[in-house]
Design an enzyme around this catalytic site. Structure first.
Site, PDB file in Angstrom:
ATOM      1  N   HIS A 212     -54.291   0.814  26.127  1.00 59.17           N
ATOM      2  CA  HIS A 212     -54.367   2.268  26.249  1.00 59.17           C
ATOM      3  C   HIS A 212     -54.230   2.692  24.865  1.00 59.17           C
ATOM      4  CE1 HIS A 212     -50.185   1.804  25.471  1.00 59.17           C
ATOM      5  NE2 HIS A 212     -49.759   3.173  24.818  1.00 59.17           N
TER       6      HIS A 212
HETATM    7  C1  UD1 Z   1     -48.785   8.170  23.830  1.00 58.08           C
HETATM    8  C2  UD1 Z   1     -48.372   7.594  22.742  1.00 58.08           C
HETATM    9  C3  UD1 Z   1     -47.984   6.255  22.545  1.00 58.08           C
HETATM   10  C4  UD1 Z   1     -47.677   5.675  24.062  1.00 58.08           C
HETATM   11  C5  UD1 Z   1     -48.312   6.314  25.010  1.00 58.08           C
HETATM   12  C6  UD1 Z   1     -47.864   5.775  26.535  1.00 58.08           C
HETATM   13  C7  UD1 Z   1     -48.326   9.242  20.514  1.00 58.08           C
HETATM   14  C8  UD1 Z   1     -49.029   9.358  19.307  1.00 58.08           C
HETATM   15  N1  UD1 Z   1     -48.963   7.973  21.564  1.00 58.08           N
HETATM   16  O1  UD1 Z   1     -50.364   8.004  23.761  1.00 58.08           O
HETATM   17  O2  UD1 Z   1     -47.465   5.709  21.467  1.00 58.08           O
HETATM   18  O3  UD1 Z   1     -47.771   4.356  23.834  1.00 58.08           O
HETATM   19  O4  UD1 Z   1     -48.291   7.678  24.789  1.00 58.08           O
HETATM   20  O5  UD1 Z   1     -48.801   6.305  27.456  1.00 58.08           O
HETATM   21  O6  UD1 Z   1     -47.356   9.665  20.747  1.00 58.08           O
HETATM   22  N2  UD1 Z   1     -53.420  12.443  29.365  1.00 58.08           N
HETATM   23  C9  UD1 Z   1     -53.577  12.889  30.637  1.00 58.08           C
HETATM   24  N3  UD1 Z   1     -52.289  13.072  31.358  1.00 58.08           N
HETATM   25  C10 UD1 Z   1     -51.251  12.886  30.645  1.00 58.08           C
HETATM   26  C11 UD1 Z   1     -51.093  12.364  29.602  1.00 58.08           C
HETATM   27  C12 UD1 Z   1     -52.241  12.261  28.701  1.00 58.08           C
HETATM   28  O7  UD1 Z   1     -54.448  13.086  31.125  1.00 58.08           O
HETATM   29  O8  UD1 Z   1     -50.126  13.144  31.441  1.00 58.08           O
HETATM   30  C13 UD1 Z   1     -54.467  12.171  28.545  1.00 58.08           C
HETATM   31  C14 UD1 Z   1     -55.089  13.315  27.750  1.00 58.08           C
HETATM   32  O9  UD1 Z   1     -56.504  13.232  27.815  1.00 58.08           O
HETATM   33  C15 UD1 Z   1     -54.760  12.992  26.383  1.00 58.08           C
HETATM   34  C16 UD1 Z   1     -54.768  11.235  26.325  1.00 58.08           C
HETATM   35  O10 UD1 Z   1     -54.321  10.985  27.829  1.00 58.08           O
HETATM   36  O11 UD1 Z   1     -55.701  13.364  25.537  1.00 58.08           O
HETATM   37  C17 UD1 Z   1     -53.954  10.763  25.433  1.00 58.08           C
HETATM   38  O12 UD1 Z   1     -52.657  11.248  25.679  1.00 58.08           O
HETATM   39  P1  UD1 Z   1     -51.501  11.262  24.261  1.00 58.08           P
HETATM   40  O13 UD1 Z   1     -50.207  11.992  24.840  1.00 58.08           O
HETATM   41  O14 UD1 Z   1     -52.340  12.118  23.179  1.00 58.08           O
HETATM   42  O15 UD1 Z   1     -51.467   9.887  23.966  1.00 58.08           O
HETATM   43  P2  UD1 Z   1     -51.295   8.510  24.476  1.00 58.08           P
HETATM   44  O16 UD1 Z   1     -52.651   7.736  24.343  1.00 58.08           O
HETATM   45  O17 UD1 Z   1     -50.815   8.659  25.997  1.00 58.08           O
END
Ligand code: UD1
Length: 368
Positions: A212
């Site tokens: 991820h």
């Molecule tokens: C975040 C953390 C990372 C952690 C990871 C675990 C930061 C910078 N990164 O990364 O350290 O290892 O979480 O998962 O804080 N999305 C959904 N549904 C959700 C959450 C996210 O669809 O419930 C999608 C969205 O399109 C979003 C993307 O996932 O843009 C990334 O989510 P984000 O919270 O920005 O960062 P992670 O990659 O999940």
């Protein structure tokens, strides 16, 4: 006797396993001379039930008093939304202390907002460093630790990093790993995912894959190449790939080879069951390297660096970056049963949260 309000911050999936034992330890403690009131703040960084709600339900975490509902966004937009939202909560009722865990954007954003409101900040999983400043988490770690009052660490290396960085040694406490607390508390409750029989999974006849990190998954060509490489080396071994929503967006653009079985993100009890019974895990997560180390499951990390070096030096983890030959060599060693012997780092014994609460009650709140 005073009332002491403590905020506990949770925002993203890996935070939930860390706050669960801390909340439980606070409820069970009898040492504090004051009345402790916990206020659980969910920032809403993760919001899908598979990324958030399932964890609250399975780990028996109370419903948050506040959900900021910030959702997704760019690094700055998400961090800013969390700061603005949490600052409003702080203005309504200011806690004595804010406890943040891990290294996600919610960790740093809430630490900044709390410190600027003159609250004490405690950081659980403080002091870990990858040395790779290109990762958002490394920035979150450095900034959070620079304004933290009480540091709770998972390893001596992390404590040493903090002291080198200028932290007051009397404020640094090596307590162990709250993620392992949760693992131990739930070992007897682990259960197979619904597809266990459908894919004829048996102990040690499959691998697990999780990816991820933006660097590995945001570009189609890179993700495609990584998956092809893994599939080619595994040949007739199957690999279960629970896909993070970030990865799903890129994965939707190409076909995945048939020995890689794609699933939704799994709830805690099912994912950990899958990990515990696997032949090995290929990952770019940090938390999974700790869980694999504890469970003594061979672990290959597709990153060039780690902020958790003990998972490599004493644990079951090995870094291969995205080098195909290193990956192939490592997978073949797992398949032939030639993986290194590993041990569990000191203090990863299920009591980290109790130690944290002991320190806070005996050394911090006793004099509050
Ligand atoms: C975040 C953390 C990372 C952690 C990871 C675990 C930061 C910078 N990164 O990364 O350290 O290892 O979480 O998962 O804080 N999305 C959904 N549904 C959700 C959450 C996210 O669809 O419930 C999608 C969205 O399109 C979003 C993307 O996932 O843009 C990334 O989510 P984000 O919270 O920005 O960062 P992670 O990659 O999940």
């Amino acid at each position: 006797m005073k009332n002491i309000l403590i905020d506990i911050i949770a925002g993203a999936r890996p935070n939930f396993m860390k706050i669960a034992p801390i909340m439980r330890a606070f409820s069970a403690q009898k040492l504090c001379p004051h009345n402790i009131e916990l206020r659980l703040i969910h920032t809403g960084q993760h919001y899908d039930s598979t990324m958030s709600g399932d964890f609250f339900q399975q780990l028996d975490i109370p419903t948050p008093q506040v959900n900021l509902g910030v959702g997704s966004g760019s690094q700055a937009a998400q961090t800013a939304a969390i700061m603005v939202g949490y600052e409003q909560v702080l203005m309504q009722k200011r806690p004595h202390m804010c406890i943040v865990v891990g290294d996600v954007n919610s960790t740093m954003a809430c630490a900044i907002a709390a410190k600027k409101s003159n609250c004490l900040v405690s950081h659980v999983e403080a002091g870990i460093r990858s040395g790779d400043i290109s990762m958002p988490e490394e920035i979150n770690r450095i900034v959070t630790d620079s304004i933290t009052d009480y540091f709770f660490t998972t390893s001596k290396t992390a404590s040493d990093n903090l002291i080198k960085f200028g932290a007051n040694p009397n404020a640094v406490f090596l307590v162990g790993n709250t993620m392992i607390d949760t693992l131990l508390q739930n070992l007897a409750r682990l259960r197979p995912p619904v597809f266990w029989n459908e894919h004829e999974l048996k102990q040690r006849n499959y691998f697990v894959l999780t990816l991820h990190r933006p660097d590995n998954v945001d570009q189609e060509e890179k993700l495609h190449a990584l998956i092809q490489q893994i599939s080619t080396v595994l040949k007739d071994h199957i690999c279960i790939f629970p896909v993070h929503p970030r990865t799903a967006k890129t994965l939707a653009r190409f076909d995945v080879p048939s020995n890689i079985i794609v699933t939704c993100p799994l709830p805690y009890l099912e994912f950990t069951y899958l990990l515990k019974h696997s032949e090995g895990v290929i990952t770019d997560s940090g938390g999974i390297t700790e869980e694999a180390t504890f469970l003594k499951i061979p672990c290959i990390t597709m990153r060039e660096s780690t902020e958790r070096p003990e998972t490599v030096t004493v644990g079951s983890n090995e870094l291969v970056g995205t080098n195909f030959h290193l990956l192939e060599n490592a997978l073949l060693r797992i398949i032939s049963g030639n993986w290194k012997k590993s041990t569990v780092p000191p203090y990863w014994d299920g009591n980290a949260a109790v130690r944290i609460v002991d320190v806070l009650c005996k050394e911090v709140f006793a004099v509050a």
